[in-house]
Scaffold this motif. Structure first.
Motif, short mmCIF file in Angstrom:
data_model
loop_
_atom_site.label_atom_id
_atom_site.label_comp_id
_atom_site.label_asym_id
_atom_site.label_seq_id
_atom_site.Cartn_x
_atom_site.Cartn_y
_atom_site.Cartn_z
N MET A 506 0.88 -1.22 -0.11
CA MET A 506 0.43 -0.14 0.11
C MET A 506 0.67 0.98 0.15
N ARG A 507 0.68 1.97 -0.97
CA ARG A 507 1.52 3.30 -0.62
C ARG A 507 0.50 4.20 -0.32
N THR A 508 1.10 5.26 0.54
CA THR A 508 1.18 6.29 1.89
C THR A 508 0.39 7.19 0.57
N LEU A 509 -0.40 8.16 1.21
CA LEU A 509 -0.79 8.83 -0.11
C LEU A 509 -0.17 9.41 -1.15
N ASP A 510 -1.03 9.86 -2.39
CA ASP A 510 0.43 9.99 -3.41
C ASP A 510 -0.60 10.96 -4.15
N VAL A 511 -1.05 12.16 -3.88
CA VAL A 511 -1.58 13.50 -4.28
C VAL A 511 -0.66 14.35 -4.70
N ILE A 605 10.27 2.21 -0.86
CA ILE A 605 10.05 3.82 -1.19
C ILE A 605 10.01 3.87 -2.90
N MET A 606 9.02 4.17 -3.38
CA MET A 606 9.43 4.17 -5.02
C MET A 606 10.19 5.33 -5.44
N LEU A 607 11.23 4.83 -6.07
CA LEU A 607 12.44 5.18 -7.18
C LEU A 607 11.80 6.01 -8.32
N VAL A 678 8.82 -3.06 -10.46
CA VAL A 678 8.51 -2.32 -11.60
C VAL A 678 6.73 -1.86 -11.34
N CYS A 679 6.42 -1.03 -11.12
CA CYS A 679 5.46 -0.53 -11.00
C CYS A 679 4.72 -0.08 -12.24
N GLY A 680 5.45 1.00 -12.87
CA GLY A 680 5.23 1.92 -13.25
C GLY A 680 4.39 1.59 -14.92
C1 PEP Z 1 5.10 5.94 -11.05
O1 PEP Z 1 5.01 6.87 -10.80
O2 PEP Z 1 5.14 5.20 -12.40
C2 PEP Z 1 3.86 5.22 -10.33
C3 PEP Z 1 3.63 3.97 -10.56
O3 PEP Z 1 2.75 6.17 -9.69
P1 PEP Z 1 1.56 7.46 -10.35
O4 PEP Z 1 1.57 6.44 -12.20
O5 PEP Z 1 0.54 6.83 -9.28
O6 PEP Z 1 1.93 8.62 -10.10
#
Ligand code: PEP
Ligand code: MG
Length: 759
Positions: A506-511, A605-607, A678-680
Motif C-alpha cells: 500500500m502506497r501512502t497518499l500520493d496526491v 520507497i518508490m524510485l 517495477v510498478c509503472g
Molecule cells: C509511477 O510514477 O510510475 C507510478 C506508478 O505512480 P503514479 O503513476 O501513481 O504516479
C-alpha cells in the motif's frame, strides 16, 4: 494590435463549424490589417495539395476548387519552406503561378505564412494588396502569430474529420478516417448506432409549477423507477466482472439514495420550480462542481451524475417510457458521452465496440469497456455522432482510429484481423493461470496495480502474486473529505483479509501533481515539481498518521502488508516518515488486545525521482524494498510532463537514458540485497516487460488487464534471448529505434499480435 489579435482568435474559436470559422477569420483579418484580400489554404496530404478553403478578396467561386500542388507557386513555396514569404510584387516572383479562377490580377503585395501544428504544415494563410509594397515587420509578426494561434483550431478540426465533412473541401465519397483516443484495446466492426437521448437536462426550459405535492410525488416516483432500472442493469452485468466495475453501479445506487440530492431537489420544488427544472438546477450545480476539479477522474463523475439524472428526467416527463430497441446485428454504440449504464443496457451479444465522442481513458465507460473486453474509442470532440449513424464502422481500440464506410476489401481484411486477434486472445486466456516462467525456466512474479477493491482479480488469477501498488489516493479522491481512520481501516483490512498469503503493497497518499483533492486545493505553477506525494503528507503529519494508523491496525493478525512511500527525494524524508510510522505503530500496539503478536510492516520507497538513484546504498540502510515508478521516473528524467499532449511524443520510457537508469537501479538493488519491483506502465507493456526482465527485474506490477498478456509474453521467450536483445538495444541512439527493434523481436517470437496491443 494584441487586443485585436486576441479578439480575432476568440471570435474564431467560438464559431463551431470550421468553414464558418475560417470565413470569419479571413474577414476579420482583412479588416484589421486593412488589406485587400485574406485567404486560407488547407493542406490535403493524400492529394499533396493546398486547397483554397476561405477567402475575402479572391473570387468566392474558387473556394474548394483551386488546388495548388505542394511544390507549386508561391503558396506551395510557403508550405515547403515552412516560413513566411513577404513579396512586393508577387507577379514577378520566380515561383509565381497563375491560377485564373482566383482573380488576383490586381493584387501585387503578397504575404504568406504557414500554419503549422506540431511540426506539420496544415495550411497557408495569405494577405494581398493592390499596392506594390513589402509588408512591415509588425504586419508580418501579426500574421505569423495569428497563424500559430489558429493552427490548434485547424488541427482539432482536422483530427475530428471535420475537414472531411467540410463542403468546401469537396472530398470524394468513400471510406473516411477519424482518430480518437484509445479507450479499450481491440478491433471491432459493426453498424454505428447512435444513442439518442429523448430528453436532456441541458435542453430543458425552466418552468414553475402549480401543485407542489404533485411534483414531489412525480420526482419520487421517477427516482424509484430509475432505481429499479439501475438495479436490473447491474444484476444483468456479468458476474465475472471485476469488483471496481460493479462498484460503478453501487455508486449509481448511492447517488439515487443520496439524501442530499433528493433533499435539494425537493427544496427547489418547494421554492416553486417543477420537478424537472428542480432536478436540472440541482444537478447542474453538482456537475459544475465536479467539472471544475482538475483531476480527470473526478471530472468524469459529472458525467455519471448527468447520465443518471437524464434517466430520472425521462421518467418524470414520461413515467410509462418504453425500453429502448437495439438492432439484432453486430453494432457499435456511438454517443456524445457513453456511460456505464448505457453499456449495461445494450445486448452484450451484439455490442461490438463503443465510440464516445467526449470522454477519456478515465471514463467509467472506458473502464467498463476494458473489463468487458470491448474495444472503445473516446474523445473525438466535435465530430457529430450522426456522421457515424447506420454506417459500417471499423474501430481500432489500439490506435484510436475509426474507418467510416470502408471499401469491401478493407472490411474483409479487417475481419481477418479480428479473427486473428480473437485467436490470440483465446490462446492467452488458456494459459493465464500457468506460471510466468520463460522457456528457459526463469521465474517471473507478476503483481497487480489497483486503487479499488481487488478481491476478484486476486481470486480469479492464481498467477498474480499480490498487489504491487495499491494507490490509496483513489478512495481519497472519491470522497469529499479526508476519509476517517475507521473508513480507511475497513477498506485496507478487507484487502489484506481477502488474500492473507499474498503481499499487498500500500502506497501512502500520493496526491498533488495531476491528482488534486477537491478538499485540499493546491494552486501552483509547476504542480509536478511542487507539493506532491510524501512532501504533502510530511507537511501535514496528521493526514499521514491517520493513514498509517489505519494501515497498521488493518494489518493486525496479518503479515502481508508492505507500506511504500511515494515521491521520495531525500533520506530525511524517509527518516521522518519512519518516525511517524513508528509513532503510529506504538499507539496501535498500546490499544491492541494482543500487542505481542504485532509486527511493524515492511517499508519501501518508490524510485521515481532521479536523485534517489545516486543514493540507493544510503536509502537501503533505512528501507526493506524498492519499487520503480517508471511513469514519474521517465517524466523527471526526460523533463517531459507526462500529461501534456504537446510533448507527448517526447515522453517515452524506451529512451536509452531511461533504460540505462533502470539497469543501474536493478543492478544496485541486487548488490544491496533489496527486493525491487517495477510498478509503472512500462511493466505492463510487452516490449517494456521483456527489457525489464532482461535487466534483472523479477517482479513486475501492472494493471489487471495487462497481466494475462505479459504472462503470455514471458512464457513465449527465453531469458537469454531477451538479454541479447537488451545488449543490442543498449547500443541504439533513440527511443523509436529501441521500440521498433523490440517490436521486431516480439514479432519473430510469434508475439506480433501483441505489438499493436502494447503500443
Ligand atoms: C509511477 O510514477 O510510475 C507510478 C506508478 O505512480 P503514479 O503513476 O501513481 O504516479
Ligand atoms: Mg508516480
Amino acid at each position: 494590435m494584441l487586443t485585436t489579435l486576441k479578439q480575432i482568435v476568440q471570435e474564431v474559436s467560438r464559431t463551431p463549424e470550421l468553414d464558418a470559422a475560417l470565413n470569419r477569420l479571413v474577414t476579420l483579418v482583412k479588416k484589421a490589417m486593412e488589406v485587400d484580400s485574406c485567404s486560407i489554404y488547407l493542406a490535403n496530404y493524400d492529394k499533396q495539395q493546398l486547397i483554397l478553403a476561405a477567402t475575402n478578396g479572391l473570387d468566392q467561386g474558387a473556394v474548394g476548387k483551386v488546388r495548388i500542388g505542394f511544390y507549386e507557386g508561391v503558396i506551395g513555396l510557403v508550405g515547403q519552406r515552412e516560413e513566411p514569404l513577404n513579396i512586393e510584387n508577387v507577379h514577378q516572383h520566380p515561383h509565381f503561378k497563375h491560377y485564373p479562377e482566383v482573380k488576383e490580377e490586381n493584387y501585387n503585395a503578397f504575404l504568406g505564412t504557414p500554419i503549422i501544428y506540431q511540426r506539420k504544415v496544415l495550411g497557408v494563410m495569405t494577405i494581398q494588396q493592390t499596392q506594390m509594397r513589402r509588408f512591415s515587420p509588425d504586419e508580418e509578426a501579426f500574421l505569423v502569430t495569428l497563424a500559430t494561434q489558429i493552427a490548434l483550431e485547424i488541427a482539432n478540426a482536422n483530427m475530428l474529420g471535420e475537414l472531411i465533412q467540410s463542403e468546401s473541401m469537396a472530398q470524394p465519397s468513400g471510406p473516411q478516417m477519424v482518430n480518437g483516443v484509445p479507450g479499450a484495446s481491440g478491433l471491432a466492426m459493426g453498424i454505428g448506432v447512435t444513442w439518442n437521448q429523448q430528453v436532456l437536462l441541458s435542453t430543458l426550459v425552466n418552468r414553475r409549477h402549480q401543485n407542489e405535492a404533485y411534483e414531489i410525488i412525480a420526482y419520487r416516483d421517477a427516482v424509484e423507477i430509475t432505481r429499479a432500472e439501475v438495479k436490473a442493469l447491474s444484476l444483468g452485468l456479468d458476474e465475472s466482472l471485476p469488483d471496481d466495475i460493479k462498484a460503478i453501479f453501487t455508486m449509481y445506487d448511492q447517488l439515487l439514495d443520496a439524501n442530499s440530492l433528493g433533499r435539494e431537489v425537493e427544496k427547489r420544488i418547494k421554492d416553486g420550480w417543477n420537478a424537472a427544472t428542480s432536478l436540472k438546477l440541482v444537478v447542474e450545480d453538482y456537475a459544475a462542481r465536479f467539472k471544475a476539479m482538475q483531476d480527470p477522474y473526478m471530472q468524469e463523475r459529472a458525467v455519471d451524475i448527468i447520465d443518471l439524472s437524464n434517466r430520472i428526467l425521462g421518467y418524470i416527463l414520461n413515467p410509462t417510457k418504453k425500453p429502448r430497441q437495439f438492432p439484432d446485428k453486430p453494432f457499435i454504440l456511438v454517443a456524445d458521452e457513453i456511460t456505464a449504464s448505457m453499456l449495461a443496457e445494450c445486448p452484450s451479444d451484439m455490442l461490438q465496440g463503443v465510440i464516445s465522442i467526449n470522454g477519456s481513458q478515465n471514463s467509467h465507460a472506458a473502464i467498463l469497456a476494458r473489463a468487458l473486453g470491448i474495444p472503445a474509442i473516446m474523445g473525438i470532440a466535435s465530430i457529430l455522432p450522426s456522421l457515424l449513424d447506420q454506417k459500417t464502422l471499423l474501430i481500432d481500440g489500439y490506435s484510436g482510429a475509426i474507418t467510416i464506410s470502408p471499401e469491401p476489401q478493407q472490411a474483409r481484411e479487417f475481419k481477418q484481423l479480428i479473427a486473428e486477434e480473437q485467436n490470440l486472445n483465446d490462446r492467452i486466456d488458456a494459459l493465464s493461470n500457468e506460471p510466468s516462467i520463460t522457456l528457459d525456466h526463469h521465474d517471473m512474479h507478476l503483481y497487480v496495480n489497483t486503487g479499488l477493491v481487488v478481491k476478484q482479480e486476486l481470486a480469479d488469477n492464481t498467477n498474480i502474486k499480490g498487489v504491487g501498488l495499491f494507490r490509496t489516493e483513489i478512495p481519497f479522491m472519491q470522497s469529499d473529505h479526508f476519509p476517517p481512520e475507521q473508513a480507511q481501516y475497513e477498506l485496507y483490512r478487507s484487502i489484506l483479509q481477502a488474500s492473507p498469503d499474498k503481499d499487498i503493497t500500500m502506497r501512502t497518499l500520493d496526491v498533488g501533481g495531476d491528482k488534486p483533492l477537491s478538499y485540499l486545493p493546491i494552486v501552483e505553477d509547476n504542480p509536478f515539481l511542487g507539493w506532491r506525494g510524501i512532501r504533502i503528507t510530511l507537511d501535514q503529519p496528521e493526514i499521514f498518521l491517520v493513514q498509517a494508523r489505519a494501515m497498521i491496525r488493518a494489518s493486525e493478525d496479518y503479515t502481508n502488508l508492505q507500506i511504500m512511500l511515494p515521491m521520495i527525494t531525500t533520506i530525511s524524508e524517509v527518516k521522518e516518515a519512519k518516525r511517524l510510522l513508528q509513532q503510529a505503530f506504538f499507539e496501535v500496539k498500546e490499544e491492541s488486545n494482543d500487542p505481542h503478536s504485532m509486527m511493524m510492516p515492511k517499508l519501501g520507497i518508490m524510485l521515481e525521482v532521479p536523485a534517489v538513484v545516486y543514493q540507493l546504498p544510503k536509502f537501503a540502510e533505512h528501507v526493506d524494498f524498492f519499487s520503480v515508478g517508471s511513469n514519474d521516473l521517465t517524466q523527471y528524467l526526460l523533463a517531459v510532463d507526462r500529461n501534456n499532449p504537446r510533448v507527448s511524443s517526447l515522453y517515452n520510457s524506451f529512451h536509452p537514458s531511461v533504460l540505462a537508469v533502470l539497469q543501474e537501479i536493478v543492478t544496485q538493488a541486487y548488490q544491496l540485497n533489496r527486493p525491487i519491483t517495477v510498478c509503472g506502465e512500462l511493466a505492463g507493456d510487452p516490449a517494456g516487460a521483456v527489457l525489464l526482465m532482461a535487466m534483472g527485474y523479477e517482479k513486475l506490477s501492472m494493471n489487471a488487464h495487462n497481466i494475462r498478456k505479459i504472462n503470455w509474453v514471458i512464457r513465449s521467450i527465453e531469458l537469454k534471448h531477451s538479454q541479447q536483445l537488451l545488449a543490442d538495444v543498449m547500443m541504439l541512439d533513440n527511443p523509436n529505434e529501441v521500440k521498433t527493434y523490440v517490436d521486431t523481436f516480439l514479432e519473430t517470437h510469434g508475439l506480433g499480435g501483441l505489438v499493436r496491443a502494447g503500443a
